[in-house]
Design a protein around this motif. Structure first.
Motif, mmCIF file in Angstrom:
data_model
loop_
_atom_site.group_PDB
_atom_site.id
_atom_site.type_symbol
_atom_site.label_atom_id
_atom_site.label_comp_id
_atom_site.label_asym_id
_atom_site.label_seq_id
_atom_site.Cartn_x
_atom_site.Cartn_y
_atom_site.Cartn_z
ATOM 1 N N ASN A 1 0.826 -1.207 0.000
ATOM 2 C CA ASN A 1 0.000 0.000 0.000
ATOM 3 C C ASN A 1 0.858 1.254 0.000
ATOM 4 O O ASN A 1 1.830 1.344 0.758
ATOM 5 C CB ASN A 1 -0.902 0.014 1.236
ATOM 6 C CG ASN A 1 -1.859 -1.155 1.243
ATOM 7 O OD1 ASN A 1 -2.676 -1.285 0.357
ATOM 8 N ND2 ASN A 1 -1.722 -2.020 2.228
ATOM 9 N N ASP B 1 2.358 14.524 0.029
ATOM 10 C CA ASP B 1 2.470 15.541 -1.015
ATOM 11 C C ASP B 1 3.906 15.717 -1.466
ATOM 12 O O ASP B 1 4.185 15.872 -2.637
ATOM 13 C CB ASP B 1 1.919 16.880 -0.525
ATOM 14 C CG ASP B 1 0.413 16.844 -0.325
ATOM 15 O OD1 ASP B 1 -0.276 16.152 -1.096
ATOM 16 O OD2 ASP B 1 -0.067 17.494 0.622
ATOM 17 N N GLU C 1 0.243 7.953 1.631
ATOM 18 C CA GLU C 1 -0.180 9.214 1.017
ATOM 19 C C GLU C 1 0.689 10.360 1.503
ATOM 20 O O GLU C 1 0.943 10.497 2.699
ATOM 21 C CB GLU C 1 -1.649 9.474 1.340
ATOM 22 C CG GLU C 1 -2.561 8.478 0.642
ATOM 23 C CD GLU C 1 -4.006 8.889 0.713
ATOM 24 O OE1 GLU C 1 -4.286 10.105 0.698
ATOM 25 O OE2 GLU C 1 -4.847 7.984 0.776
#
Length: 78
Positions: free
Chosen positions: A60, A65, A63
């Motif tokens: 996985n 930026d 997440e």
């Protein structure tokens, strides 16, 4: 590194390891000039490919930026 940057033929990239060399976590594999590559119009998004995914129960993405050296990018469970 990036999308279609192979057309730069190595311009702005410096490989830090030779083919066949054993590497370990933390080794610098390549250096590149992010600003110059982007200035030439290339997208610096870089895909990650897991070629042995069938060996794990889950893979996985984390997440985020922005990333820094040493940041965790994927979570893998055996």
């Amino acid at each position: 590194i990036g999308q279609d940057t192979v057309t730069l033929n190595g311009k702005y990239f410096k490989c830090k390891v030779k083919e066949g060399k054993t590497v370990k976590k933390g080794d610098v594999l390549i250096e590149f000039d992010r600003e110059k590559i982007a200035a030439e119009g290339y997208d610096l998004t870089s895909p990650m490919t897991i070629i042995n995914g069938d060996e794990f129960s889950s893979v996985n993405p984390v997440e985020m930026d922005n990333t820094e050296p040493g940041d965790l990018a994927i979570l893998i469970e055996k």
